[in-house]
Design an enzyme around this catalytic site. Structure first.
Site, PDB file in Angstrom:
ATOM      1  N   ASN A  12       0.829  -1.216   0.000  1.00  0.00           N
ATOM      2  CA  ASN A  12       0.000   0.000   0.000  1.00  0.00           C
ATOM      3  C   ASN A  12       0.854   1.252   0.000  1.00  0.00           C
ATOM      4  OD1 ASN A  12      -2.439  -1.385   0.335  1.00  0.00           O
ATOM      5  ND2 ASN A  12      -2.352  -1.285   2.554  1.00  0.00           N
ATOM      6  N   LYS A  42       0.587  -4.432   4.912  1.00  0.00           N
ATOM      7  CA  LYS A  42       1.088  -5.426   5.873  1.00  0.00           C
ATOM      8  C   LYS A  42       2.113  -6.358   5.245  1.00  0.00           C
ATOM      9  CE  LYS A  42      -3.014  -5.134   8.722  1.00  0.00           C
ATOM     10  NZ  LYS A  42      -2.452  -4.130   9.628  1.00  0.00           N
ATOM     11  N   GLY A 224       1.136  -5.805  22.708  1.00  0.00           N
ATOM     12  CA  GLY A 224       1.519  -4.395  22.796  1.00  0.00           C
ATOM     13  C   GLY A 224       2.432  -4.134  23.967  1.00  0.00           C
ATOM     14  N   ASP A 248       4.486   5.926  17.096  1.00  0.00           N
ATOM     15  CA  ASP A 248       3.503   5.485  16.100  1.00  0.00           C
ATOM     16  C   ASP A 248       3.471   3.952  16.107  1.00  0.00           C
ATOM     17  OD1 ASP A 248       2.005   4.951  13.851  1.00  0.00           O
ATOM     18  OD2 ASP A 248       3.367   5.900  12.421  1.00  0.00           O
ATOM     19  N   ALA A 251       2.369  -0.621  11.902  1.00  0.00           N
ATOM     20  CA  ALA A 251       3.306  -1.634  11.379  1.00  0.00           C
ATOM     21  C   ALA A 251       4.111  -2.365  12.443  1.00  0.00           C
ATOM     22  CB  ALA A 251       4.265  -1.053  10.331  1.00  0.00           C
ATOM     23  N   GLY A 253       3.151  -4.514  14.551  1.00  0.00           N
ATOM     24  CA  GLY A 253       2.764  -5.930  14.530  1.00  0.00           C
ATOM     25  C   GLY A 253       3.365  -6.650  13.328  1.00  0.00           C
ATOM     26  N   ASP A 254       3.406  -5.964  12.194  1.00  0.00           N
ATOM     27  CA  ASP A 254       3.983  -6.577  10.976  1.00  0.00           C
ATOM     28  C   ASP A 254       5.477  -6.841  11.190  1.00  0.00           C
ATOM     29  OD1 ASP A 254       1.478  -5.769  10.092  1.00  0.00           O
ATOM     30  OD2 ASP A 254       2.237  -4.008   9.047  1.00  0.00           O
TER      31      ASP A 254
HETATM   32  O1  RIB Z   1      -0.079  -2.796   9.681  1.00  0.00           O
HETATM   33  C1  RIB Z   1       0.106  -1.493   9.199  1.00  0.00           C
HETATM   34  C2  RIB Z   1      -0.342  -1.411   7.775  1.00  0.00           C
HETATM   35  O2  RIB Z   1      -1.730  -1.621   7.710  1.00  0.00           O
HETATM   36  C3  RIB Z   1      -0.136  -0.048   7.148  1.00  0.00           C
HETATM   37  O3  RIB Z   1       1.130   0.086   6.551  1.00  0.00           O
HETATM   38  C4  RIB Z   1      -1.307   0.072   6.175  1.00  0.00           C
HETATM   39  O4  RIB Z   1      -0.912   0.033   4.834  1.00  0.00           O
HETATM   40  C5  RIB Z   1      -2.224  -1.093   6.507  1.00  0.00           C
HETATM   41  O5  RIB Z   1      -2.117  -2.084   5.590  1.00  0.00           O
END
Ligand code: RIB
Length: 306
Positions: A12, A42, A224, A248, A251, A253-254
């Site tokens: 994204n 993600k 978290g 912030d 992301a 979690g990713d």
């Molecule tokens: O997990 C964060 C992501 O969720 C963001 O980068 C946004 O694009 C959404 O997909």
């Protein structure tokens, strides 16, 4: 030799807007905050994080035939990611996420899937020709593509790692067959199990509920500021968080799941990998943005040694 991870997921452009608070319905609020169009998604966040953590990464995704798509693919190439299996969709636009970021670091995200919604079962199956050591996927692509990843992984005997974001209660978890690590955050755990993992007992109940639906080797709940909870079907552990200044949470979690996957593939040590992932996730919340908040391996090691 570095392990090769096939990441199947979304790309994204994030429209990031900082705001003192989220306006009420009917309210117009003038924010003196900043905005930016930054890379995210993600899948993309996980691909870049896994690469930073030392893995070889092949990314299967789709972008639109537009300037944002070009920008994302150029970035993935610059960051050393194998982009052979990223398709340019001639009809759909590149995915867009509107990220509203409050002062506390908490965010609300609305995603326009665009080209990500066209990532097909065939796209994912084709990408397995890269001979991956593992596959990492999330729920930001259509369920059939996730299930194709799971089925092909099971057929090829390759471990499957699943980040359960964004969760949907109707997702047919049973069809995932066999998962090495399944990692939802608190909200996703509640959506998938109906149990809020707000204390140890509920973390365990939710993990057992997940294991009753899918053959999961390790459930790792992302909690978290409470760290993470690891369940192996018999024993459980709560892994303490790292204390950082929250800027912030986008992301984090990713980054956590990608770091967990990369470190676990390297060491086979689930608890050590969960600690490592806690450090990577903590560093991600201390910076603004999604891809832009992915830490380097050196930064993770430094935090762990501090
Ligand atoms: O997990 C964060 C992501 O969720 C963001 O980068 C946004 O694009 C959404 O997909």
């Amino acid at each position: 030799m570095a392990k090769r991870i096939l990441v199947a997921g979304s790309s994204n452009i994030d429209f990031l807007l900082t705001t003192p608070y989220i306006p009420a319905p009917g309210e117009t609020m003038i924010s003196s905050g900043k905005y930016a169009f930054t890379p995210g998604g993600k899948g993309a966040n996980a691909a870049i994080a896994a690469k930073e953590m030392g893995a070889e990464v092949v990314f299967c995704s789709r972008v639109g035939d537009d300037a944002y798509g070009d920008r994302l693919v150029a970035l993935f190439n610059e960051r050393g990611i194998d982009t052979r299996y990223i398709k340019v969709d001639r009809i759909e636009q590149t995915g867009l996420a509107v990220v509203m970021l409050e002062k506390s670091g908490a965010n609300r995200i609305i995603v326009y899937s665009g080209a990500n919604s066209k990532i097909s079962e065939n796209d994912v199956e084709e990408a397995f020709s890269c001979y991956p050591d593992a596959i990492l996927t999330q729920f930001e692509i259509k369920p059939d593509a996730v299930i194709a990843a799971a089925k092909t992984a099971a057929y090829e005997g390759i471990p499957l790692f699943v980040d359960a974001g964004p969760a949907d209660a109707s997702f047919p978890l049973e069809r995932l067959e066999k998962v090495e690590i399944f990692s939802p955050n608190e909200n996703e755990t509640e959506i998938l199990t109906g149990i809020r993992p707000n204390n140890l007992e509920n973390c365990l109940r939710a993990s057992i509920a997940l294991c009753n639906r899918v053959d999961i080797k390790y459930v790792v709940l992302k909690l978290g500021e409470r760290g993470c909870f690891v369940y192996d079907g018999k024993y459980c552990d709560l892994i303490s968080p790292y204390d950082v200044n929250v800027v912030d949470t986008t992301a984090a979690g990713d980054v956590f799941t990608a770091a967990l996957t990369a470190e676990y593939l390297r060491t086979g040590d689930i608890l050590g990998s969960a600690k490592f992932a806690n450090a990577a996730g903590a560093l991600a919340v201390s910076k603004l943005g999604a891809v832009n908040s992915v830490p380097t391996l050196e930064e993770v090691k430094k935090l762990m040694n501090a």
